[in-house]
Design a protein around this motif. Structure first.
Motif, PDB file in Angstrom:
ATOM      1  N   TRP A 182      -1.613   4.339  -5.241  1.00 60.10           N
ATOM      2  CA  TRP A 182      -1.064   4.188  -6.595  1.00 60.10           C
ATOM      3  C   TRP A 182       0.033   5.211  -6.901  1.00 60.10           C
ATOM      4  O   TRP A 182       1.015   4.896  -7.576  1.00 60.10           O
ATOM      5  CB  TRP A 182      -2.186   4.282  -7.632  1.00 60.10           C
ATOM      6  N   ARG A 213      -6.469  -1.204   1.123  1.00 63.90           N
ATOM      7  CA  ARG A 213      -6.206  -1.522  -0.279  1.00 63.90           C
ATOM      8  C   ARG A 213      -4.754  -1.215  -0.643  1.00 63.90           C
ATOM      9  O   ARG A 213      -4.107  -1.977  -1.356  1.00 63.90           O
ATOM     10  CB  ARG A 213      -7.139  -0.707  -1.182  1.00 63.90           C
ATOM     11  N   ASN A 242      -1.927  -3.945  -2.000  1.00 63.42           N
ATOM     12  CA  ASN A 242      -1.424  -3.873  -3.367  1.00 63.42           C
ATOM     13  C   ASN A 242       0.031  -3.434  -3.467  1.00 63.42           C
ATOM     14  O   ASN A 242       0.711  -3.771  -4.451  1.00 63.42           O
ATOM     15  CB  ASN A 242      -2.294  -2.911  -4.187  1.00 63.42           C
ATOM     16  N   TYR A 243       0.511  -2.702  -2.464  1.00 63.60           N
ATOM     17  CA  TYR A 243       1.869  -2.147  -2.548  1.00 63.60           C
ATOM     18  C   TYR A 243       2.623  -2.417  -1.246  1.00 63.60           C
ATOM     19  O   TYR A 243       2.847  -1.507  -0.434  1.00 63.60           O
ATOM     20  CB  TYR A 243       1.803  -0.642  -2.841  1.00 63.60           C
TER      21      TYR A 243
END
Length: 243
Positions: free
Chosen positions: A57, A81, A85-86
Protein backbone atom coordinates in the motif's frame (compact mmCIF):
# COMPACT_ATOMS: atom_id res chain seq x y z
CA UNK A 1 21.44 -14.65 11.65
CA UNK A 2 18.74 -16.43 9.67
CA UNK A 3 15.32 -14.82 9.31
CA UNK A 4 13.61 -17.91 7.85
CA UNK A 5 11.50 -18.37 11.00
CA UNK A 6 10.49 -14.69 10.98
CA UNK A 7 9.51 -14.88 7.31
CA UNK A 8 7.42 -17.98 7.99
CA UNK A 9 5.59 -16.13 10.74
CA UNK A 10 4.85 -13.20 8.42
CA UNK A 11 3.53 -15.59 5.78
CA UNK A 12 1.22 -17.13 8.36
CA UNK A 13 -0.22 -13.80 9.53
CA UNK A 14 -0.27 -12.04 6.14
CA UNK A 15 -4.06 -11.96 5.96
CA UNK A 16 -4.49 -10.54 9.47
CA UNK A 17 -1.75 -7.97 8.88
CA UNK A 18 -3.22 -6.78 5.56
CA UNK A 19 -6.67 -6.42 7.12
CA UNK A 20 -5.30 -4.39 10.04
CA UNK A 21 -2.86 -2.15 8.16
CA UNK A 22 -5.17 -0.70 5.54
CA UNK A 23 -3.15 2.24 4.23
CA UNK A 24 -2.92 5.99 4.71
CA UNK A 25 -5.43 6.01 7.57
CA UNK A 26 -3.14 3.89 9.72
CA UNK A 27 -1.84 5.64 12.83
CA UNK A 28 1.82 4.89 12.12
CA UNK A 29 1.62 6.24 8.56
CA UNK A 30 -0.14 9.40 9.74
CA UNK A 31 2.80 9.98 12.08
CA UNK A 32 5.43 9.26 9.42
CA UNK A 33 3.77 11.23 6.63
CA UNK A 34 4.98 14.80 7.43
CA UNK A 35 8.67 13.84 7.57
CA UNK A 36 8.39 11.40 4.67
CA UNK A 37 6.95 13.78 2.12
CA UNK A 38 8.99 16.77 3.28
CA UNK A 39 12.13 14.71 2.78
CA UNK A 40 11.17 13.12 -0.53
CA UNK A 41 9.87 16.28 -2.20
CA UNK A 42 8.92 15.89 -5.85
CA UNK A 43 9.53 12.26 -6.83
CA UNK A 44 8.00 12.39 -10.30
CA UNK A 45 9.97 10.05 -12.53
CA UNK A 46 12.34 9.13 -9.69
CA UNK A 47 13.25 5.57 -8.78
CA UNK A 48 12.11 4.77 -5.23
CA UNK A 49 12.56 1.55 -3.24
CA UNK A 50 9.81 0.54 -0.81
CA UNK A 51 11.94 -1.61 1.50
CA UNK A 52 9.97 -4.23 3.40
CA UNK A 53 6.93 -3.30 1.32
CA UNK A 54 4.54 -5.89 2.78
CA UNK A 55 1.25 -5.88 0.88
CA UNK A 56 2.26 -2.83 -1.13
CA UNK A 57 0.00 0.00 0.00
CA UNK A 58 2.83 2.47 0.72
CA UNK A 59 4.46 1.68 -2.60
CA UNK A 60 1.20 2.63 -4.25
CA UNK A 61 1.26 6.01 -2.49
CA UNK A 62 4.77 6.58 -3.85
CA UNK A 63 3.73 5.47 -7.32
CA UNK A 64 0.68 7.75 -7.24
CA UNK A 65 3.06 10.63 -6.48
CA UNK A 66 4.87 9.89 -9.74
CA UNK A 67 7.71 7.60 -8.65
CA UNK A 68 8.91 4.46 -10.40
CA UNK A 69 8.57 2.06 -7.48
CA UNK A 70 10.21 -1.24 -6.60
CA UNK A 71 8.92 -3.13 -3.56
CA UNK A 72 11.06 -5.73 -1.79
CA UNK A 73 9.91 -8.04 1.00
CA UNK A 74 10.68 -11.47 2.39
CA UNK A 75 7.06 -12.63 2.68
CA UNK A 76 5.70 -14.37 -0.40
CA UNK A 77 2.17 -14.23 1.04
CA UNK A 78 2.25 -10.45 1.46
CA UNK A 79 3.84 -9.96 -1.97
CA UNK A 80 1.11 -12.07 -3.58
CA UNK A 81 -1.44 -9.57 -2.29
CA UNK A 82 0.73 -6.65 -3.32
CA UNK A 83 1.17 -7.86 -6.90
CA UNK A 84 -2.53 -8.58 -7.25
CA UNK A 85 -3.61 -5.16 -5.99
CA UNK A 86 -0.86 -2.96 -7.46
CA UNK A 87 0.20 -4.33 -10.85
CA UNK A 88 2.10 -1.17 -11.81
CA UNK A 89 4.75 -1.76 -9.14
CA UNK A 90 7.66 -4.16 -9.52
CA UNK A 91 7.74 -6.49 -6.49
CA UNK A 92 10.67 -8.71 -5.54
CA UNK A 93 10.78 -11.49 -2.93
CA UNK A 94 14.06 -11.37 -1.00
CA UNK A 95 15.33 -12.04 2.54
CA UNK A 96 16.38 -8.61 3.82
CA UNK A 97 18.98 -10.03 6.22
CA UNK A 98 21.06 -10.83 3.14
CA UNK A 99 20.99 -7.19 2.02
CA UNK A 100 19.41 -6.12 -1.27
CA UNK A 101 19.13 -8.36 -4.35
CA UNK A 102 22.25 -8.51 -6.50
CA UNK A 103 23.24 -6.89 -8.74
CA UNK A 104 22.26 -3.72 -6.93
CA UNK A 105 19.83 -1.38 -8.66
CA UNK A 106 20.04 2.41 -8.39
CA UNK A 107 17.45 4.38 -6.45
CA UNK A 108 16.90 8.07 -5.89
CA UNK A 109 15.27 7.34 -2.50
CA UNK A 110 14.67 4.40 -0.17
CA UNK A 111 11.77 4.19 2.29
CA UNK A 112 11.40 1.57 5.05
CA UNK A 113 8.22 2.06 7.08
CA UNK A 114 8.03 0.02 10.32
CA UNK A 115 10.45 -2.62 9.04
CA UNK A 116 13.95 -2.43 10.49
CA UNK A 117 13.01 -3.42 14.05
CA UNK A 118 11.57 -6.69 12.67
CA UNK A 119 14.75 -7.73 10.81
CA UNK A 120 17.29 -9.66 12.94
CA UNK A 121 20.41 -8.53 11.06
CA UNK A 122 20.77 -5.08 9.44
CA UNK A 123 24.43 -4.52 8.50
CA UNK A 124 24.21 -6.07 5.02
CA UNK A 125 20.95 -4.29 4.32
CA UNK A 126 22.07 -0.80 5.34
CA UNK A 127 25.35 -1.26 3.50
CA UNK A 128 23.47 -2.11 0.29
CA UNK A 129 20.98 0.73 0.75
CA UNK A 130 23.91 3.13 0.94
CA UNK A 131 25.51 1.63 -2.18
CA UNK A 132 22.26 1.75 -4.17
CA UNK A 133 21.44 5.41 -3.57
CA UNK A 134 22.38 7.90 -6.28
CA UNK A 135 22.68 11.69 -6.11
CA UNK A 136 22.90 11.48 -2.29
CA UNK A 137 19.25 10.48 -2.21
CA UNK A 138 17.48 10.07 1.14
CA UNK A 139 16.90 6.97 3.19
CA UNK A 140 13.77 7.49 5.31
CA UNK A 141 12.72 4.91 7.86
CA UNK A 142 10.39 4.53 10.82
CA UNK A 143 10.65 2.10 13.72
CA UNK A 144 8.92 1.42 17.00
CA UNK A 145 10.39 3.79 19.56
CA UNK A 146 13.09 1.84 21.43
CA UNK A 147 12.48 3.79 24.65
CA UNK A 148 8.75 3.49 25.07
CA UNK A 149 6.92 1.07 22.79
CA UNK A 150 7.45 -2.21 24.61
CA UNK A 151 6.68 -0.93 28.10
CA UNK A 152 3.12 -1.11 29.37
CA UNK A 153 1.42 2.02 30.74
CA UNK A 154 1.26 2.14 34.54
CA UNK A 155 -1.44 3.84 36.61
CA UNK A 156 -0.41 4.61 40.18
CA UNK A 157 -2.35 6.85 42.59
CA UNK A 158 -3.98 8.68 39.73
CA UNK A 159 -0.74 9.18 37.81
CA UNK A 160 -0.03 7.55 34.45
CA UNK A 161 3.45 6.81 33.20
CA UNK A 162 5.58 4.23 31.41
CA UNK A 163 8.17 2.35 33.43
CA UNK A 164 11.25 1.87 31.27
CA UNK A 165 13.59 -1.00 32.17
CA UNK A 166 16.29 -2.89 30.30
CA UNK A 167 16.56 -0.21 27.63
CA UNK A 168 20.21 -0.89 26.78
CA UNK A 169 19.74 -4.65 26.47
CA UNK A 170 19.42 -6.12 22.99
CA UNK A 171 16.43 -8.45 22.99
CA UNK A 172 14.22 -10.45 20.70
CA UNK A 173 10.68 -9.73 21.87
CA UNK A 174 7.41 -11.39 20.95
CA UNK A 175 4.76 -8.97 19.66
CA UNK A 176 1.21 -10.31 19.63
CA UNK A 177 -0.06 -7.90 16.94
CA UNK A 178 -1.46 -9.41 13.72
CA UNK A 179 -1.21 -12.94 15.10
CA UNK A 180 2.34 -12.64 16.40
CA UNK A 181 5.84 -11.80 15.16
CA UNK A 182 9.30 -11.04 16.51
CA UNK A 183 10.59 -7.55 17.25
CA UNK A 184 14.32 -6.92 17.75
CA UNK A 185 14.90 -4.28 20.38
CA UNK A 186 18.04 -2.16 20.05
CA UNK A 187 18.84 1.19 21.70
CA UNK A 188 18.54 4.31 19.58
CA UNK A 189 22.31 4.89 19.73
CA UNK A 190 22.79 1.46 18.09
CA UNK A 191 20.81 2.59 15.04
CA UNK A 192 22.83 5.80 14.76
CA UNK A 193 26.09 3.85 15.02
CA UNK A 194 24.79 1.51 12.30
CA UNK A 195 24.04 4.43 9.99
CA UNK A 196 27.34 6.24 10.49
CA UNK A 197 29.29 2.99 10.15
CA UNK A 198 27.84 2.60 6.67
CA UNK A 199 28.37 6.15 5.52
CA UNK A 200 25.10 7.90 6.34
CA UNK A 201 24.56 11.32 7.85
CA UNK A 202 21.33 11.76 9.82
CA UNK A 203 19.42 14.85 8.68
CA UNK A 204 16.24 14.61 10.80
CA UNK A 205 14.80 12.73 13.76
CA UNK A 206 11.03 12.88 14.23
CA UNK A 207 9.26 11.74 17.42
CA UNK A 208 5.58 12.33 16.66
CA UNK A 209 2.78 12.16 19.24
CA UNK A 210 1.09 8.79 19.47
CA UNK A 211 -2.19 9.04 17.56
CA UNK A 212 -5.40 7.03 18.01
CA UNK A 213 -5.72 4.13 15.61
CA UNK A 214 -8.68 5.76 13.85
CA UNK A 215 -8.27 9.38 12.77
CA UNK A 216 -10.66 11.81 14.40
CA UNK A 217 -10.48 15.39 15.78
CA UNK A 218 -8.48 15.82 18.97
CA UNK A 219 -11.60 17.23 20.63
CA UNK A 220 -13.05 13.71 20.43
CA UNK A 221 -10.07 11.97 22.04
CA UNK A 222 -10.45 10.28 25.42
CA UNK A 223 -8.40 11.44 28.40
CA UNK A 224 -6.27 8.33 27.99
CA UNK A 225 -5.60 9.13 24.32
CA UNK A 226 -4.58 12.68 25.19
CA UNK A 227 -2.13 11.36 27.77
CA UNK A 228 -0.85 8.67 25.42
CA UNK A 229 -0.16 11.32 22.76
CA UNK A 230 2.54 12.76 25.02
CA UNK A 231 4.60 9.56 24.67
CA UNK A 232 6.14 8.78 21.25
CA UNK A 233 5.76 5.08 20.52
CA UNK A 234 7.42 5.36 17.12
CA UNK A 235 10.12 7.50 15.59
CA UNK A 236 11.17 8.37 12.06
CA UNK A 237 14.63 9.15 10.73
CA UNK A 238 15.86 10.63 7.49
CA UNK A 239 19.48 10.35 6.43
CA UNK A 240 21.65 10.72 3.34
CA UNK A 241 24.98 9.35 2.16
CA UNK A 242 27.72 11.37 3.78
CA UNK A 243 29.47 11.94 0.46
Amino acid sequence: MSSSHDIRLWNEVAGQYAEHITGVGDSFYRRLSPLLWKTLGDISGRSVLDLGCGHGWLGEQLRSAGAVVTGIDGSAALLERAARNYPDIHFVEHDLTAGLPQPLQEYHAVVAHMVLMDVPELDNLVQDVRASLVDRGPFVFSILHPSFFSHEPVEDSGERYRRVTGYLDHERRWITSFGGHHHYHRPLSWYFDLLTRHGFTVTALHEPPTLPHHARPESEWTDYERWFATIPTMLAVSCRPAS
